[in-house]
Each structure stands twice: as structure tokens, then as C-alpha cells.
Design an enzyme around this catalytic site. Structure first.
Site, PDB file in Angstrom:
ATOM      1  N   ARG A  36       0.846  -1.193   0.000  1.00 46.38           N
ATOM      2  CA  ARG A  36       0.000   0.000   0.000  1.00 46.38           C
ATOM      3  C   ARG A  36       0.881   1.243   0.000  1.00 46.38           C
ATOM      4  NH1 ARG A  36      -2.146  -3.754   3.582  1.00 46.38           N
ATOM      5  NH2 ARG A  36      -4.245  -4.521   3.043  1.00 46.38           N
TER       6      ARG A  36
ATOM      7  N   LYS B 206      -2.156  -2.034   7.725  1.00 44.54           N
ATOM      8  CA  LYS B 206      -3.579  -1.701   7.832  1.00 44.54           C
ATOM      9  C   LYS B 206      -4.292  -2.622   8.818  1.00 44.54           C
ATOM     10  CE  LYS B 206      -7.773  -1.255   5.027  1.00 44.54           C
ATOM     11  NZ  LYS B 206      -8.357  -1.361   3.659  1.00 44.54           N
TER      12      LYS B 206
ATOM     13  N   HIS C 286      -2.498   3.225  -5.263  1.00 41.29           N
ATOM     14  CA  HIS C 286      -3.064   2.024  -4.655  1.00 41.29           C
ATOM     15  C   HIS C 286      -3.550   1.051  -5.721  1.00 41.29           C
ATOM     16  CE1 HIS C 286      -5.518  -0.534  -2.063  1.00 41.29           C
ATOM     17  NE2 HIS C 286      -4.978   0.046  -1.016  1.00 41.29           N
TER      18      HIS C 286
ATOM     19  N   ARG D 165      -1.677  -2.187  -7.014  1.00 41.93           N
ATOM     20  CA  ARG D 165      -1.916  -3.493  -6.387  1.00 41.93           C
ATOM     21  C   ARG D 165      -2.935  -4.296  -7.190  1.00 41.93           C
ATOM     22  NH1 ARG D 165      -1.275  -4.388  -0.953  1.00 41.93           N
ATOM     23  NH2 ARG D 165      -3.503  -4.741  -0.541  1.00 41.93           N
TER      24      ARG D 165
ATOM     25  N   HIS E 149      -3.746  -9.205   2.662  1.00 48.00           N
ATOM     26  CA  HIS E 149      -5.162  -9.252   3.000  1.00 48.00           C
ATOM     27  C   HIS E 149      -5.369 -10.254   4.133  1.00 48.00           C
ATOM     28  CE1 HIS E 149      -6.620  -7.683  -1.183  1.00 48.00           C
ATOM     29  NE2 HIS E 149      -6.191  -6.717  -0.389  1.00 48.00           N
TER      30      HIS E 149
ATOM     31  N   TYR F 249      -6.907 -20.852  12.293  1.00 50.66           N
ATOM     32  CA  TYR F 249      -6.165 -22.101  12.128  1.00 50.66           C
ATOM     33  C   TYR F 249      -5.057 -21.988  11.082  1.00 50.66           C
ATOM     34  CZ  TYR F 249      -9.452 -24.590  15.093  1.00 50.66           C
ATOM     35  OH  TYR F 249     -10.179 -25.013  16.174  1.00 50.66           O
TER      36      TYR F 249
END
Length: 413
Positions: free
Chosen positions: A248, A275, A337, A340, A363, A373
Site C-alpha cells: 500500500r 492496515k 493504490h 496493487r 489481505h 487455524y
């Protein structure tokens, strides 16, 4: 032990002398004056609590600061409460809380408490943006308002002028932040309910806008534009660094030399700069290392890899890349941005594993159970993906356009 001396007068109270032990002078109707060995005299009322059925005592104040007549008046008021089944002590505690709500539980005080928690969950830049938006739009009107007195109509009236200006995205953000503050107040037991729930429903909705991005097929054109642009070498390196690392804008522009683990060829971005407040490791490809070599003579002796022109001790602004893209003619077509998006689309079209691509983009899995998990960050698998992506950019640069200086690379078809 109570001491009664016949008819009680103000003179007798003033002349009451301290003794070795504490004693009380009963005035009547449960009103007593305590006389302590040190000479202090204080009023209290005794009664049977309507809540517990037990004897209770309530301090009223010291004598003579609280006069005889005032003490009798207070005692009379307490007797009236008892006649209505109200415990004077409970009433006093409620009044104290109400007063506290008026003086301590103001909107700005509660917002400050909420913000202490909020800023630990977001990046510093985002936290600064949150507080500035409140200072600009909310605090001038509601700062000293007790939070218990804030209503939906009050806030709607405050936000209507912002809506009239067409700043619908600002309305959306302010509504969300106000709701979070009120929700915090509910959870803290300061207010019983949030009066601003769904307040955004009374305002126009902003159109959902995606980050401006060009298609993957236009990447060669972008690389040529970066090469030919009249921009500083620092900005050129920043643009390519952000493109190669798929980070970012703020993550790239605030990169520090001490975050680089060159021995293991990894850039470790600390959680507080991410973020989602989760540490992110970026495998360093040969092309990324070349960019670092290009920028090293400029900033290798400094803290930040991409220093500000105005103050080299600080990083360049996160909007530097955006400003450069606009000057290059990409205004309305591409924001930093959006680079990306070019990477995401390209990597998905090439059939790389979805989870690996999402981790490259830093993300966080929205499936909380699955995320709990799945603790891996696929570093070595991402290294292969990132190397492919860097080579793809290099090919798109037609050999002579990248700051890394690579030549004679064929175009990807």
C-alpha cells in the site's frame, strides 16, 4: 453513645466540648451531631433503609459549615424521601453520578477514551485521519455536550451541511465513527443505549468507487511513462518499489532501512504500520534489491529509504506517488493504490494460488475460524510468486525503462 441535653439550640451545639471518646448529640427525627475527640463536629442522619430494612447512617456535612437550620432542612428532605420509599443514600449516589455525567462524561472525554483503544487497531496515518475528522466536524459543536444528552436528531442536524456539500463519503465515515464512540459508551456502562444506530440510513449513500487502475495489458505503457517522466529519482524508485512489492502507498513510502533483512532477503513491515495490524514479510526479489542499490547513495545513511525532499529525516508523503502519476497523465486512470490491482489481476490470471496471492497483498482472511487455524504466511511460496511478478514488470519495461537498468528482456504476451 448518644448524649441528649434537653432542648437543643445552636449555642449548645457551638459550646459542645470534645471528650476522650466520640459522642453524639441527638436533635430529633434521626438527626445527630457527632463530636470527635479532635473537636470536629459533623452532621448525620440515621434511619431504617426501605431497601434493606436495616439501620443506616448518612453523613450530611460538618458543623458549623453546615448550619443547624440547614442540617434540619436536609434531614426533613430525607424523611420525605423515606416516606416515599426512597433510600436517601441511593438518591445521593444517583445525583453524584448524574453530576459526574454532566462534567466528566462529555462527548470529547469519551471520544478520547475510545480513541486510545482505536489507535492501537489501525495505522498511525489512519488514526490521525480519524481524529482530524472529529476535530473538524464534530468537536466544535458537541465536545462539551454530556454524551447522555446526544440524540440522533442533534447529530443529523450537524451532518446535514456536510451532505449538502456532496461530501457523502465524509458523512459515511463520521456516522461510523460516531457509532463506534457511542457503542464504546454503552459497553463502558456510561449510557444505556446507542441513539445513533443506523443513523447513516437518513443520508444519501455515496457511490461505491473502486481504486482507479489500468489493465495489466497497459503495464508496458506505465513503465515507459515512469521512465520518461520529469520526476526525481527518489519518486521513480518509490513508484517501482511499490509496484514490485505490491504494498500500500503508506507502507511503501514509510519503508525504513532497518526493516530490511538483507541476509535472508526479506522486508519485515512491523504490525503498527500495517492496515490490519499484523506483521507482513515481503520476499525481496533481485529487482527489488537493485532498486535499493539505486536509492542507497541518496538515503542509505538515513532512516527512511524514500526520504522527504523538504525534511530528509522524515519519509516522503504517502501521496507522493499519486501526485507523480497525475503529472504523468494518469489522473482519473490510475492511483498508486491501484497498482496493487494490476498485480492481483495479473497473478490471478496466471493461475497462482489464491491464498498465496491474498497473502502477497497482505489481505486478512475474513473467515475468522479459518484465519485462526491458518497461521502460515506462505513466505517461500510467495518468494516464487514475487520473483515471477518482478520479472514480469522487468519484461514490461522493455529493458531500458526500469530504474534497475535491465536490458533486452522480451515482452510478456
Amino acid at each position: 453513645m448518644a448524649k441528649t441535653t434537653g432542648r437543643i439550640t445552636d449555642t449548645k451545639l457551638k459550646n459542645a466540648k470534645p471528650q476522650e471518646g466520640e459522642y453524639t448529640i441527638s436533635v430529633g427525627d434521626g438527626l445527630q451531631l457527632r463530636v470527635l475527640p479532635n473537636g470536629t463536629k459533623s452532621w448525620r442522619t440515621t434511619y431504617t433503609s426501605p431497601e434493606t430494612g436495616k439501620r443506616a447512617k448518612l453523613s450530611l456535612g460538618t458543623y458549623p459549615a453546615l448550619s443547624f437550620s440547614k442540617a434540619k432542612q436536609l434531614n426533613f428532605e430525607h424523611r420525605q424521601l423515606l416516606a416515599e420509599g426512597i433510600d436517601p443514600r441511593t438518591k445521593k449516589a444517583q445525583e453524584k453520578e448524574q453530576q459526574k455525567a454532566l462534567t466528566e462524561h462529555t462527548f470529547i472525554n469519551i471520544a478520547s477514551e475510545w480513541f486510545k483503544l482505536k489507535k492501537t487497531q489501525v495505522t498511525q496515518n489512519y488514526a490521525d485521519d480519524i481524529w482530524r475528522s472529529l476535530e473538524r466536524n464534530i468537536f466544535p459543536t458537541l465536545a462539551q455536550t454530556p454524551i447522555s444528552q446526544i440524540t440522533a436528531p442533534m447529530v443529523i442536524e450537524l451532518l446535514r451541511p456536510i451532505e449538502a456539500k456532496g461530501s457523502l463519503e465524509t458523512i459515511k465515515r463520521l456516522s461510523q465513527r460516531m457509532n463506534e464512540i457511542m457503542g464504546y459508551a454503552v459497553n463502558a456502562g456510561i449510557i444505556h443505549a446507542n441513539p445513533l444506530t443506523n443513523i447513516k440510513a437518513v443520508f444519501q449513500r455515496p457511490e461505491k468507487k473502486h481504486m482507479k487502475a489500468i489493465t495489466p495489458q497497459e503495464l508496458p505503457e506505465l513503465m515507459q511513462a515512469i521512465a520518461n517522466a520529469n520526476i526525481k529519482k527518489t519518486t521513480r524508485c518509490l513508484l517501482e518499489w511499490q509496484l514490485h512489492t505490491i504494498t500500500r502507498p503508506a507502507e511503501a513510502s514509510n519503508a525504513r532501512w532497518d526493516e530490511l533483512d538483507l541476509e535472508n532477503e526479506v522486508w519485515v513491515i512491523p504490525a503498527e504500520r500495517m492496515k490490519k495490524r499484523k506483521e507482513h514479510r515481503v520476499p525481496l526479489t533481485p529487482q527489488m534489491l537493485d532498486i535499493l542499490e539505486v536509492i542507497k547513495p541518496i538515503s542509505g545513511h538515513r532512516e527512511f529509504i524514500f526520504p522527504s525532499d523538504k525534511d530528509p529525516k522524515k519519509p516522503c508523503n504517502s501521496q507522493t506517488a499519486n501526485a507523480a502519476l497525475k503529472r504523468m497523465g494518469y489522473g482519473g486512470r490510475l492511483v498508486s493504490h491501484g497498482m496493487r490491482s494490476i498485480a492481483s489481476t495479473t497473478l490471478n490470471e496466471q493461475g497462482f494460488d489464491y491464498d498465496v496471492i491474498e497473502t502477497c497483498l497482505a489481505h486478512v482472511d475474513k473467515n475468522q475460524v479459518r484465519s485462526a487455524y491458518n497461521r502460515t504466511d506462505y513466505l517461500e511460496r510467495r518468494r516464487k510468486v514475487m520473483c515471477w511478478w518482478s520479472e514480469h514488470i522487468e519484461k514490461a519495461s522493455r529493458g531500458s525503462y526500469s530504474v534497475t537498468g535491465t536490458v533486452n528482456i522480451k515482452l510478456v504476451v
